[in-house]
Design a protein around this motif. Sequence first.
Motif, short mmCIF file in Angstrom:
data_model
loop_
_atom_site.label_atom_id
_atom_site.label_comp_id
_atom_site.label_asym_id
_atom_site.label_seq_id
_atom_site.Cartn_x
_atom_site.Cartn_y
_atom_site.Cartn_z
N VAL A 1 -1.11 -33.07 7.61
CA VAL A 1 -0.67 -31.96 6.93
C VAL A 1 0.52 -31.45 7.20
N PRO A 2 1.47 -30.91 6.30
CA PRO A 2 2.76 -30.53 7.05
C PRO A 2 2.63 -29.37 8.21
N LYS A 3 3.85 -29.33 8.92
CA LYS A 3 4.04 -28.18 9.95
C LYS A 3 4.52 -27.02 9.66
N ASP A 4 5.12 -26.87 8.40
CA ASP A 4 5.78 -25.52 8.10
C ASP A 4 5.40 -24.99 6.69
N TYR A 5 5.84 -23.63 6.42
CA TYR A 5 5.29 -23.22 5.29
C TYR A 5 5.98 -23.92 3.89
N ASN A 6 7.32 -24.29 4.04
CA ASN A 6 7.69 -24.83 2.83
C ASN A 6 7.22 -26.28 2.52
N GLY A 7 6.65 -27.04 3.70
CA GLY A 7 5.91 -27.94 3.41
C GLY A 7 4.74 -27.90 2.61
N TRP A 8 3.92 -26.95 3.18
CA TRP A 8 2.53 -26.72 2.53
C TRP A 8 2.97 -26.09 1.02
N LYS A 9 3.94 -25.39 0.88
CA LYS A 9 4.15 -24.95 -0.62
C LYS A 9 4.44 -26.11 -1.36
N SER A 10 5.26 -26.99 -0.89
CA SER A 10 5.62 -28.27 -1.87
C SER A 10 4.36 -29.17 -1.90
#
Length: 605
Positions: free
Chosen positions: A545-554
């Motif tokens: 999974v992504p490590k930051d908010y922008n990665g999760w949102k994307s």
Amino acid sequence: MKVKKIAALAVGAAMIGATLGMASAGGTLVKDDSANIPKDFFVKNGEPNVKIVIGTQAAAQDVAGAADIAVALGSLLYTEKEVTEATLKDLSVVVKKDVTHVGDIPVYSNYYKYTDTTPTAEKWEELTENYWYNGAAYSTDYSGWVSNNFPYDLATVSQQAEIDVGKNSYKVAWNFVIDKIRFLDDKGKEWNVSHDYPPTSGKVIMDIPKNAFKIVMHYVVYNWTKTETKTDDVWGTTETKSEWKLSDMNLTSDGYTASDVVVDGVGVGDTIQVIDKKFNIIDIGTDNDGDFIKAGETAEAWILSNSSKTFGDYQVSIVDIDMISKEILVEVKNLKTGESEQNVLSDTSANVPFLNDQVEITVEGVFTGLNILKAKLKVVYNIQKIYDGDKISGWVVDWTGVNATAKTLKGVVLEYPNEIKGSVLNINTPSLKYKISYKVDKETKDVDDDDVNELAVDIYLSVDYAEPKYKYYDLSDVLEDYTVDLGKTKATIEGIKTVEIVPPASPITELDVNVKLSDVDSNLILVGGPVVNKVTEALADALGVPKDYNGWKSEIGEGNGVIVYKAECGDINGYGVVLVAGTDRDGTQVAAEALMARIAELAKE
């Protein structure tokens, strides 16, 4: 070990079902590995085999999600033992009563007992129009049924919400009401009254129009009293007993009289629960846009000096506490915009606004110890004006009894804005799920001896809870003064098992800052993404999974969640991991509800 404890397990399972029935946050699961999680991930030999890890920066919804998961796990903490002759004497008998059925809505009947007329129709199309139910008798047509048989109170077992008025808390009922049900034909148009006869069960389409399904709540609480006088059968002496209840419901049918008003509406400073949210009222009034309340969601928390907690989209930090003056330097940051503001508060500060009235903070306590400095804050956030016609959790609001001068509010009506349509109506309320089915009881008999059977029908709408619902009774209590005689019946105990509940020997929840990966000795459930949970951040690569908010949102999308299951993780000594997280609090809530559903399935095995 008595079967009473089995009943306790059943009650626990019912609690889980009620929790699952609450309104979802509205997001979706982008990834769901929950079906692959085995029972032994959670428990081993009836004992917890898992720790729930939550971040120190977690939102209130994350904490609630972790608590709900912990409650759900309780349904798995038991072991089974074969019953022997020696233990049979310790058993009591628990029986259950099916209370799934809520009630019936009469529709149409040509039965003699209702009409005083012998049925004459020989086929369905010959059923006449004047046997629809009008609210009192079977003597109207379809139009009369629609207009006279509603509103229908769905909640025979009322659900309750909490209001805080002054320093006291009260329970008020959620009354689920259907204002209208109509029938549609196979072309989607309302049933044609010229048909005379009702729809057949195979072709019926029921429809609750937009805004016709409502929740009605009253914020006026009465002190109800009932006095009964009884005469002693032996001595003829009389004894008078009085009892009282606080309720917003009308209890006159139960013999009570309203003696006085305890709560005459809510006002500024009070807290109300609407659907799944609690609002602290800041203002009540009427302007050019209509009646409104100005309010925000409310939460309370102890926060350590130099620490933070998240409330919705806001992060509240205590930068420092002065041990002598007990002044507190508080910072509030909008996590979406990055805007922040600091203020110095005293231990008596109340309703201090931050960020142009987006947040209000009241200091409810300050603790200054040798090694600990912390303050208890009441945080009102997401402050907004809510007008008639606005929505809360998808329901349209209509405030009732607004007094702009006294700044009081007597209640609220919440309307479901969507049409509910189908051959079976599935109604999801914030706390319960119902289904409404079209039922036809039919009998035939050749009454007039013409070798053709006459047709008698009794039609009604059956209202039931969507899931089976039971009340449990322990016969060892009910039959305390009775002896059960089995007569010639021979009871056997083969295959009978008792259930022993295994309480956790140690806490099953941990803060992320207290978890050292190299010391992990059980499986982990991580609640919250890498932004708010340091263990999730450390295992992000292993979990994919992504490590930051922008990665999760994307990758996942705003408001959505994931359940990621890894059976063995080398970073934590080979133990398994389940990640329950979302791009935001709503996404995490969706994921937590899905995991609870999986645990509920495992509890039935």
